[in-house]
Design an enzyme around this catalytic site. Structure first.
Site, PDB file in Angstrom:
ATOM      1  N   SER A 258       0.959  -1.290   0.521  1.00  0.00           N
ATOM      2  CA  SER A 258       0.064   0.045  -0.014  1.00  0.00           C
ATOM      3  C   SER A 258       0.913   0.863   0.023  1.00  0.00           C
ATOM      4  CB  SER A 258      -0.717  -0.309   1.015  1.00  0.00           C
ATOM      5  OG  SER A 258      -1.868   0.725   1.017  1.00  0.00           O
ATOM      6  N   HIS A 399      -7.594  -5.800  -0.406  1.00  0.00           N
ATOM      7  CA  HIS A 399      -6.316  -4.816  -0.237  1.00  0.00           C
ATOM      8  C   HIS A 399      -5.470  -5.372   1.366  1.00  0.00           C
ATOM      9  CE1 HIS A 399      -3.806  -1.503  -0.637  1.00  0.00           C
ATOM     10  NE2 HIS A 399      -4.340  -1.086   0.842  1.00  0.00           N
TER      11      HIS A 399
END
Ligand code: GTR
Length: 420
Positions: A258, A399
């Protein structure tokens, strides 16, 4: 999880935001800067043109327009081993903690590196290096890891912005320490907040002030933001790894998830000592093409996180097509070193297709340099990795860093490191 929480604040509001698109048919056309044509229109014909002309040009543009220029290694920086355990993890590992004093002063800014290496592997051992979100003590439940005392974002197990024991081992899923060790590799990790706490304080804390000129109170518009600082910290960790004879500093894979995936790419782009670069769900400002109107946008990221990029990057909030670079060029800066870009199917905020295209459009540079690009021209099916010098997969799920991701990274590293 920290990441889910970080995203929740920003991502939940997406559907109502007219600036955010999730409809592939609305992405529209865009023209990417050609990796093999200089700004003045000169074609890059060989490795030498790339090295001497186009690579420095692209690197300079990312510095001045996107992440900001970073300083080098501070002259006085010093290292201290603060703990060493030869029988960690039930005898499988040697665990070491090293303090890096950026200015040499113990009272100045410092970062703590946690290192596990397999006890039975013959040194020097290749290393996976990555920043973590919640403190070194979150990567494994091992009670011997020092609990971080640094600033933490509020959340479960955090009291008064400090971690409690309740957070020990919380990120173990994302790190898979045993899997890494079983492959014969070491893991080195650092809490990213040691380098720069992740909130917008006008760059008063963290490492930025070490480098202010007299009278300077914040970075200039073309100087580093927080991503630049975190990437700089990774290079300082590599400075340490070079001094540790048990570890092989010529085989270090820098990996991040990320915002820390953006950071890993930027670290690997600038510092050619990194042998492999791995970007997990890095999205906007990472592997995803900025010009694709899908998921997070330049404007949105600069608004939610004004401290991540250089001040100059905000000039592109409403003018993304004026950017002299796009993110495929960031990946191209890593060439010919192996790079792995990974997406997750449900992580639409990060634009999986945009991440794939970033990897794909970097590939001509790999081929020019005699390395293998991405061996695919279409996005592969879910959970079907494509492994070349440039590698890519889109995992099922959301994610995160999952065991599946680590399995691919470890196999990828084994394949490339074996060839040397
Ligand atoms: C999100 C941000 C993304 C990504 C993510 C993370 O809120 O919009 O760019 O970096 O945070 O780092 O978890």
């Amino acid at each position: 999880m920290v990441l889910a929480a970080a995203c929740a604040a920003v991502c939940l509001a997406q559907p109502e935001d007219p600036g955010i698109n999730y409809d592939e048919s609305k992405v529209g056309g865009y023209t990417l800067p050609d990796p093999l044509v200089t700004r003045s229109g000169e074609r890059v014909r060989n490795a030498r043109d790339w090295r001497e002309k186009r690579r420095p040009e692209i690197l300079g543009l990312f510095e001045s327009e996107v992440y900001g220029r970073s300083p080098g290694r501070p002259a006085g920086m010093s290292f201290e081993t603060t703990s060493l355990e030869g029988q960690a993890l039930g005898g499988k590992a040697v665990r070491k903690e090293v303090s890096v004093y950026f200015t040499g002063s113990k009272s100045g800014p410092k970062m703590q590196i946690l290192i596990y290496r397999p006890r039975d592997a013959k040194p020097p051992v290749p290393v996976f290096l990555g920043l973590n979100f919640g403190g070194n003590h979150t990567v494994h439940s091992d009670p011997g890891i020092t609990l971080s005392k640094e600033w933490m974002r509020p959340g479960p197990g955090i009291t008064g912005n400090r971690a409690t024991e309740a957070t020990r081992g919380r990120a173990a899923e994302s790190w898979q320490v045993e899997k890494i060790l079983a492959r014969g590799y070491a893991l080195a990790t650092i809490y990213y907040g040691d380098i720069d706490p992740d909130y917008d304080d006008g760059f008063q804390n963290g490492v930025h002030p070490i480098f202010y000129r007299p009278g300077q109170t914040r970075p200039a518009p073309d100087e580093w933001g927080s991503i630049g600082a975190w990437a700089w910290g990774l290079s300082r960790a590599l400075d340490y790894l070079e001094t540790d004879t048990d570890l092989d500093a010529r085989r270090v894979a820098v990996m991040g998830h990320s915002r820390l995936g953006k950071t890993a790419l930027w670290a690997g782009a600038q510092d050619e000592r990194f042998s492999i670069v791995i970007s997990n769900n890095s999205g906007e400002g990472g592997a995803a093409l900025a010009r694709r109107w899908y998921g997070e946008t330049v404007k949105r990221i600069n608004t939610s996180f004004p401290h991540w990029f250089a001040g100059n990057f905000k000039r592109y909030n409403d003018a993304v097509s004026a950017l002299p670079v796009d993110q495929h060029l960031l990946i191209a800066l890593i060439a010919p070193r192996p790079v792995y870009v990974a997406s997750a199917e449900e992580d639409r905020w990060a634009d999986p297709r945009g991440e794939f295209l970033g990897a794909l459009h970097a590939s001509p540079v790999y081929r020019l340099l005699g390395a293998e690009g991405l061996p695919a021209s279409e996005m592969p099916a879910v959970n079907q990795p494509v492994l070349g010098g440039v590698a890519y997969h889109v995992r099922s799920g959301g994610h995160a860093v999952a065991a599946f991701d680590w399995e691919q990274y470890l196999a990828f590293a084994a394949r490339h490191w074996k060839r040397r």
